[in-house]
Scaffold this motif. Structure first.
Motif: not given
Ligand SMILES: Cc1cc2nc3c(=O)[nH]c(=O)nc-3n(C[C@H](O)[C@H](O)[C@H](O)COP(=O)(O)OP(=O)(O)OC[C@H]3O[C@@H](n4cnc5c(N)ncnc54)[C@H](O)[C@@H]3O)c2cc1C
Lengths: 326, 260
Positions: A273, A280-286, A297-303
């Motif tokens: 956390i 976590q305010t990044s536009r896209t998260i990998v 991985l639960d909040l990644a746009d691409y995991g």
């Protein structure tokens, strides 16, 4: 329209991108007036660039010792500019600074001197002066307003897209009081953080971060190579910093830097956390993690569930190939 | 030398933090308060100086009754005396008020040489408070110190921020804020905990710190929350398990998203 004072971030030769973002935000509230604090001649060098981004006035707050003391010359300059304008019954609509470490401190000191409302780390600003902040590690959006004094607002770098808006800029002199050495911290040595061509962490459009999973200082080469292929900055989790893999100033998270780039790539980071609070305010998260249960991985746009030492170098090669042909 | 350490209680960072429905201030009751970790390191630095060069250490904390626990903990670590600033009117205090109140408390201590604080608290004030306190006290602000040396009436720190490393130097008295990398704080010993119970703690309110101000003159905050809304949680998107092609597929995704 009232003036909006903007503190210029610069390296003596070049205006930082974060300042262009401030100038764009300032135009929503009034006429941007850029305050350049530096050694004599600095404002003249930066003036054209500032005018191209909408600065109608450029204040030259210059002295030979301006670079020698931490923060104090900037606080003095902004206070002077506010008081001068107030004396002409033309109080500024707001004072804007970048919410960098140094900028946030300048903002706090200025607000304390002016007995003014302070909004830190704003990500948006509307024409009525209402600022949006993302608080509690990205879990809440708060919109706030200053109710007393001249609003002092620190804007998070990367929140506004710079936009050219050429105007004529008048250059004005602002006399700095002599620095009181008993009330100021003297900078006696300086080592810049930015290695080579890498952008600054809080300003970068792409951030590639490594965690404990990177396994060592040597492993960070994989992180750096991907960052360089993407033209991005390198970040690190606290576990990676604590283990000595990477310096503390690159730490992302609750007690490190908050970043919100277009693209954030987390390599070998579990997603605690306190780390998420900073990205976590990044536009896209990998995210690349070998543990399918890793919370990131639960909040990644691409995991990707996999070994970062296999995935990242391959991605680096693909990106480099794309860049050289595209 | 005389050292004042500013410490703060924060909700436990592992816990979820919420804004109170009533007035949009941080709901401090909803999470267990703990002594902010960075502040423990400021205290540790003060106690190290006490051992190496000799110092009288006063710990100051502003906050509700639970802030007294923060004061007691630092006393148990080895500080000499405490000041607990407690006043219901300070609920929701902004950066400027917090800095003013802390500065006023520091002024009640005689001949202060060094004020120590954590460089950021983990609950949202973003590191502006120590710099503002220094400015109000007209002390040199040596902020974000990763290393601190006091010698011959001067203080030197190694400062580390995102824009680089700098060495700062100033005469005492001065204010230093420390990063979480400066040291490992000690645990209070059983003896320390017992001794702390007998150490003097002064509880003060706004009227003690500002005897001349009329009550109406105490501004608590200069900002107002217009709206507070929880952000929707991020949802997971695409998930792939690497079979040797993930690097290439990820590149294709980034290209399709125009991120490359
Ligand atoms: C008050 C407080 C403040 C904090 N502030 C911060 C902060 O600012 N920033 C921060 O980051 N943390 C912070 N933390 C720490 C945080 O709680 C976590 O401990 C930390 O973020 C964990 O870092 P990590 O994900 O790199 O390490 P770990 O949690 O150990 O995760 C490592 C991950 O790497 C994966 N991995 C290992 N090898 C590989 C491989 N070859 N390929 C792919 N994946 C691999 C593992 O599956 C694992 O998920 C703070 C904690 C506290 C209490």
């Amino acid at each position: 329209m009232p003036d909006v004072l903007v503190l210029v971030d610069h390296d003596g030769e070049r205006v930082h991108k974060s300042t262009y973002e401030l100038l764009r935000a300032a135009r929503r509230l009034g006429d941007p007036a850029a305050v350049v604090v530096g050694t004599p001649g600095t404002a003249a060098r930066l003036r054209d660039a500032l005018a191209r981004h909408g600065a109608r006035r450029v204040y030259a707050a210059e002295s030979t010792e301006a670079d020698e003391f931490l923060g104090t010359p900037a606080v003095d300059a902004l206070e002077r500019a506010v008081l001068d304008l107030a004396a002409e019954a033309a109080s500024p609509a707001a004072v804007l600074v970048s919410a960098t470490t140094a900028g946030t401190e300048v903002a706090g000191r200025l607000a304390a001197r002016l007995d003014a409302g302070l909004l830190i780390d704003a990500v948006d600003l509307d024409p009525s002066g209402v600022a949006t902040q993302i608080v509690f590690g990205g879990s809440c959006t708060v919109r706030s307003q200053v109710t007393h004094g001249i609003p002092v607002i620190a804007l998070r770098p990367g929140s506004f897209e710079p936009e050219e808006h050429p105007v004529e800029a008048a250059e004005l002199q602002l006399t700095l009081p002599p620095v009181d050495p008993a009330a100021s911290a003297r900078v006696t040595a300086r080592r810049a953080a930015v290695a080579g061509d890498r952008p600054e962490l809080t300003e970068a459009a792409v951030v590639v971060s490594g965690g404990r999973g990177v396994g060592g200082a040597d492993g960070f080469k994989v992180v750096e190579e991907l960052a360089d292929a993407l033209g991005g900055a390198v970040g690190a989790s606290r576990a990676a910093v604590d283990a000595g893999y990477y310096p503390h100033r690159y730490q992302v998270g609750q007690t490190g830097k908050s970043v919100s780039p277009q693209l954030y790539i987390a390599l070998g980071i579990s997603g605690a956390i306190q780390h998420l609070a900073g990205m976590q305010t990044s536009r896209t998260i990998v995210a690349v993690n070998k543990d399918p249960e890793a919370p990131v991985l639960d909040l990644a746009d691409y995991g990707v569930v996999g070994d970062l030492f296999a995935v990242a170098p391959r991605l680096t090669r693909e990106v480099a190939a794309r860049r050289s042909t595209g | 030398m005389n050292i004042v350490v500013l410490v703060k209680q924060v909700p436990d960072t592992g816990a979820e933090r919420t804004l109170s429905e009533a007035d949009h201030t941080l709901d401090r009751e909803s999470a267990d308060p703990v002594l902010d970790e960075i502040n423990e390191r400021a205290a540790e630095e003060a106690l190290t100086l006490k051992e190496t060069v000799g110092a009288d250490v006063t710990v100051v904390s502003m906050g509700p009754d639970s802030a007294l626990d923060a004061v007691r903990k630092v006393l148990a670590m080895g500080a000499d005396r405490g000041i607990h600033i407690s006043d219901d009117r300070l609920r929701g205090a902004d950066v400027v008020t917090t800095a003013r109140v802390l500065a006023a408390a520091v002024r009640t201590v005689d001949d202060v040489d060094l004020v120590l604080a954590g460089d950021a608290t983990t609950d949202g004030q973003a590191g502006a408070v120590p710099a503002a306190v220094a400015d109000l006290l007209r002390l040199p602000p040596l902020t974000h110190a990763r290393e601190l040396t006091v010698d011959a009436g001067r203080v030197r720190v190694e400062r580390e921020t995102e824009s680089g490393e700098t060495t700062l130097d100033a005469p005492l008295p001065a204010l230093v804020s420390v990063t979480e990398k400066i040291n490992e704080p000690r645990y209070p010993s059983f003896k320390g905990i017992m001794a702390a119970k007998k150490k003097p703690v002064r509880t003060v309110g706004l009227d003690d710190l500002f005897p001349d101000a009329d009550t109406a003159g105490h501004l608590v905050t200069r900002t107002r929350v217009v709206e507070a809304v929880p952000r929707p949680a991020r949802a997971a998107g695409i998930r792939v398990t690497d079979d040797g092609s993930a690097g290439r597929r990820l590149a294709e995704y980034l290209i399709a998203q125009k991120l490359v």
